[in-house]
Design a protein around this motif. Sequence first.
Motif, short mmCIF file in Angstrom:
data_model
loop_
_atom_site.label_atom_id
_atom_site.label_comp_id
_atom_site.label_asym_id
_atom_site.label_seq_id
_atom_site.Cartn_x
_atom_site.Cartn_y
_atom_site.Cartn_z
N ARG A 78 0.85 -1.19 0.00
CA ARG A 78 0.00 0.00 0.00
C ARG A 78 0.88 1.23 0.00
O ARG A 78 1.35 1.67 1.03
CB ARG A 78 -0.89 0.01 1.24
CG ARG A 78 -1.73 -1.24 1.40
CD ARG A 78 -2.43 -1.22 2.76
NE ARG A 78 -3.17 -2.45 2.96
CZ ARG A 78 -3.09 -3.19 4.06
NH1 ARG A 78 -2.31 -2.83 5.05
NH2 ARG A 78 -3.80 -4.29 4.17
N TRP A 82 -1.83 8.98 2.64
CA TRP A 82 -2.47 8.54 3.89
C TRP A 82 -3.94 8.32 3.60
O TRP A 82 -4.58 9.09 2.88
CB TRP A 82 -2.29 9.63 4.94
CG TRP A 82 -2.84 9.27 6.28
CD1 TRP A 82 -4.09 9.61 6.76
CD2 TRP A 82 -2.21 8.53 7.32
NE1 TRP A 82 -4.25 9.11 8.02
CE2 TRP A 82 -3.11 8.45 8.40
CE3 TRP A 82 -0.97 7.92 7.44
CZ2 TRP A 82 -2.81 7.79 9.58
CZ3 TRP A 82 -0.67 7.27 8.62
CH2 TRP A 82 -1.58 7.21 9.66
N PHE A 86 -9.14 3.81 6.23
CA PHE A 86 -8.32 2.65 5.95
C PHE A 86 -9.13 1.35 5.99
O PHE A 86 -9.02 0.51 5.10
CB PHE A 86 -7.16 2.58 6.96
CG PHE A 86 -6.28 1.39 6.78
CD1 PHE A 86 -5.39 1.32 5.72
CD2 PHE A 86 -6.34 0.32 7.66
CE1 PHE A 86 -4.58 0.21 5.54
CE2 PHE A 86 -5.54 -0.80 7.50
CZ PHE A 86 -4.65 -0.85 6.43
#
Length: 170
Positions: A78, A82, A86
């Motif tokens: 990944r 950011w 998630f």
Amino acid sequence: MTLHLVRHGRPAMTPGVPAATWDLDPTAYDDVWALRSSGLLPSRAAWFTSPEPKAVQTAQLLSDAEVGVLDDLREHERTGEWVDDFVGAVRRAFEHPDVAALDGWEPLDACRERVVAAVRRVLDVHGSDDVVLVGHGTAWTLVVADLTGEPPDLERWAGLAMPDLLVVDV
């Protein structure tokens, strides 16, 4: 043979820095040492770890044994920005494993092929020996699904602690 899949301890997360390079958070050492002293890990086993620093450092705190580093045990790759949601992004990866859930993420099928093949090679070499692998939650969720023939357990994935332990009788 029993396979012990250890999820690494809590990392020192740094936005803007790839997760694959994060170190273990020093405040997480006590949690790792608690797992070491819990009696849940075998006293004799073959040990291997992902090459990611947080996994290597977790393995070093868990065992005085020699620990092999296997590149193919690294987490679902990944890269990129950011991700605020998630959990949602990982769930999308599981829903559509043949495509990247986000730009810079490897398709989950590619992670599955890489990690499961590495685990199977370790199991083939170590026959009836217990094995401890230190790595990552998403990767271990894929491995458990493959070894048990069950679909990936996303609720179990979401509930994994850092560190945590999954045990599979092989």
